[in-house]
Design a protein around this motif. Sequence first.
Motif, PDB file in Angstrom:
ATOM      1  N   SER A   1       0.830  -1.203   0.000  1.00  0.00           N
ATOM      2  CA  SER A   1       0.000   0.000   0.000  1.00  0.00           C
ATOM      3  C   SER A   1       0.865   1.253   0.000  1.00  0.00           C
TER       4      SER A   1
ATOM      5  N   SER B   1     -11.026  -5.979 -10.400  1.00  0.00           N
ATOM      6  CA  SER B   1      -9.646  -6.109  -9.931  1.00  0.00           C
ATOM      7  C   SER B   1      -8.951  -7.314 -10.547  1.00  0.00           C
TER       8      SER B   1
ATOM      9  N   ILE C   1      -5.920   2.586  -7.496  1.00  0.00           N
ATOM     10  CA  ILE C   1      -6.451   3.597  -6.571  1.00  0.00           C
ATOM     11  C   ILE C   1      -6.396   5.006  -7.137  1.00  0.00           C
TER      12      ILE C   1
ATOM     13  N   PHE D   1      -9.720   6.844  -7.673  1.00  0.00           N
ATOM     14  CA  PHE D   1     -10.419   7.324  -6.477  1.00  0.00           C
ATOM     15  C   PHE D   1      -9.844   8.651  -6.021  1.00  0.00           C
TER      16      PHE D   1
ATOM     17  N   ARG E   1      -8.780   1.168   0.366  1.00  0.00           N
ATOM     18  CA  ARG E   1      -9.024   0.233  -0.736  1.00  0.00           C
ATOM     19  C   ARG E   1      -7.784  -0.606  -1.016  1.00  0.00           C
TER      20      ARG E   1
ATOM     21  N   GLU F   1      -7.456  -4.765  -0.965  1.00  0.00           N
ATOM     22  CA  GLU F   1      -7.494  -5.325  -2.311  1.00  0.00           C
ATOM     23  C   GLU F   1      -6.886  -6.735  -2.330  1.00  0.00           C
TER      24      GLU F   1
ATOM     25  N   THR G   1      -8.933  -1.347   8.038  1.00  0.00           N
ATOM     26  CA  THR G   1      -9.685  -0.586   7.030  1.00  0.00           C
ATOM     27  C   THR G   1     -10.753   0.283   7.671  1.00  0.00           C
TER      28      THR G   1
ATOM     29  N   ASN H   1     -10.857   4.160   6.907  1.00  0.00           N
ATOM     30  CA  ASN H   1     -12.075   4.667   6.288  1.00  0.00           C
ATOM     31  C   ASN H   1     -12.741   5.738   7.125  1.00  0.00           C
TER      32      ASN H   1
ATOM     33  N   GLY I   1     -16.972  -0.111   3.267  1.00  0.00           N
ATOM     34  CA  GLY I   1     -15.509  -0.096   3.282  1.00  0.00           C
ATOM     35  C   GLY I   1     -14.884  -1.444   3.624  1.00  0.00           C
TER      36      GLY I   1
ATOM     37  N   PRO J   1     -13.334  -4.865   3.190  1.00  0.00           N
ATOM     38  CA  PRO J   1     -12.750  -5.527   2.022  1.00  0.00           C
ATOM     39  C   PRO J   1     -13.596  -6.726   1.584  1.00  0.00           C
TER      40      PRO J   1
END
Lengths: 321, 283
Positions: A92, A134, A186, A189, A242, A246, A301, A305, B115, B117
């Motif tokens: 990431s 994806s 990404i 976004f 994200r 992923e 996440t 988020n 959100g 995953p």
Amino acid sequence: MASQAPTLQDTRATRVSGLRSFFNMDGVAQALVWVAGWAIVAITAVLVFELWMNSAETRQKFGFDFLFSTTWDPVNGDFGALPFIFGTLATSAVALIIAVPLGIGASIFLAELAPPRISDALTFCIELLAAVPSVIFGLIGIFVLVPALQVMVPWLKAGLGFLPIFSGAFYGVSILSAGVVLAVMIVPFIISISREVLMAVPRDLREAALALGATQWESTWQVVLPFAKVGVIGSVFLALARALGETMAVTMVVGNTPKIQASLLAPGYSIAAVIANEFPEAGGIQMSALIELGLVLFTLTIIINGAARLLILATETKGAK
Amino acid sequence: MTAALSFRRKATNLTMLTLSAVCTVVAVGVLIFILGYLLFRGGSDLSWDFFTKLPVPVGETGGGMANAIVGSAKVLLFATCIGVPIGFLGGVYLAEYSGARAAAAIRFVTDLLNGVPSIIIGIFAYTLIVVPMKKFSALAGGAALGIMMIPIALRSTEEFLRAVPNNMREGAMALGATKWKSVATVIIPAAIRGIISGMMLNLARVAGETAPLLFTALNNQYWSPGFGNAIATLPVMIFTYAIAPYEELHKQAWAAGFVLLSLVLAVNITARTIIASGTHKAR
């Protein structure tokens, strides 16, 4: 009239209205939408509950050591999450290093420079890029990006090989490859949200800057961006969330090796990828370990988020004032 | 001195603005490259057999993914049956019925669920459906995708309903309509184009999801009768074939990628055009 016996039609009318109040469509509808609305809260609660309960075995056996142990040995039932947490964060981070400048640059062009029609058309294209599944990015990753990187990495090593992050052998699948694929995924976004945040900056600020003799770039860099800073950072956080979760594209190019290595050219593993690869054949304590990894990813996440939404909300209300 | 300074400022201006344009070109270029490359690779490997035949064992040539195409349709059908009603009615609740505090709470949880995953939604469907049924099934895969659809279905329904002007609500009330009658016959019809387009986008989004299907729908080399058995889907086929070490399978993966991407983009473009034309009329 009033003393007359009720006619057939009158009784039918009362009966129908009686039925109506019995079923009371209004009440039924209200109950129905109420149930649907709160069903989402219930589903999310059950989701958290299931993750928590099904990871009980490893949570009790390893405690917090699970997060810091580097062993992943399904045969002997010894599990640690650190290599996967490292791989998730490293891929990431690479993605952000590539995607943030690219995304913010493009959003500046789309919000500040391009004529509205061209900006809308390009944004449409970029939003289509966000709709590409994806697994398709993974396909392109395996068959196009990895061979391309095998050509490019020797140059990179010739120039920057003295850095530990570019040391060691390169086999194609690596943290770097996964990071590049994630970056492409990404960028849309970051662009579409940052563009909206930049466009919410009041027009007078730009005009005031230009009137004071600033160039277009100075107005963007010194006035518009600082005003929209928090929202732009929010878009980056959203993109980060994200990237962390992923699965497919990363699984296909990261190399799936649970080791922590300093070099970005070395293969790694991510939380989502190990769940995807090992879950179908896992049983007993290994499944518990994988679900606990899921819980770790979920928590990560959720935090990212939540932060992103707060930041975006903060700028949008600031622009509205 | 001033001239030099102003030259430096002008140069910075020009350089940085050019760089921002270059960023845009790169981002759009990637999309064009992906489309072009898939068209080139997938289009050339695509044949009529792809749509009509079952996969053949490695080593034989030919074969197709008819079972995966039907499988994807079945899984998506079940996902729609779960995601659309709950999301739609929930959206109606938030836009028309709930109080501000309940709406804020539900919206917060919805964003949270959105959100999560997709692989974790897969684990959820596994523990909820695969474990009690003791087998992988189209139902489990559909449920996973259905749960993924709910948050966006809800938020898009809510947004399009909120865009309906308030005087339509007041008009309906003034004519003596009950709350439900005004919602069902006036407000929802006014927003229906947007709501349906939103659902189409939502469906296109989950149609490409692979991770939640890996251990819910699993995969299948053959036709899968009904909804209670492991079933092949296009995204999972692409994944399995792409990581397999056979050139024949890679060709099939490209063809499947081409079909999947064409469907997803076609739905996206249609839905976005409908939404855009709707907002122009409202102005």
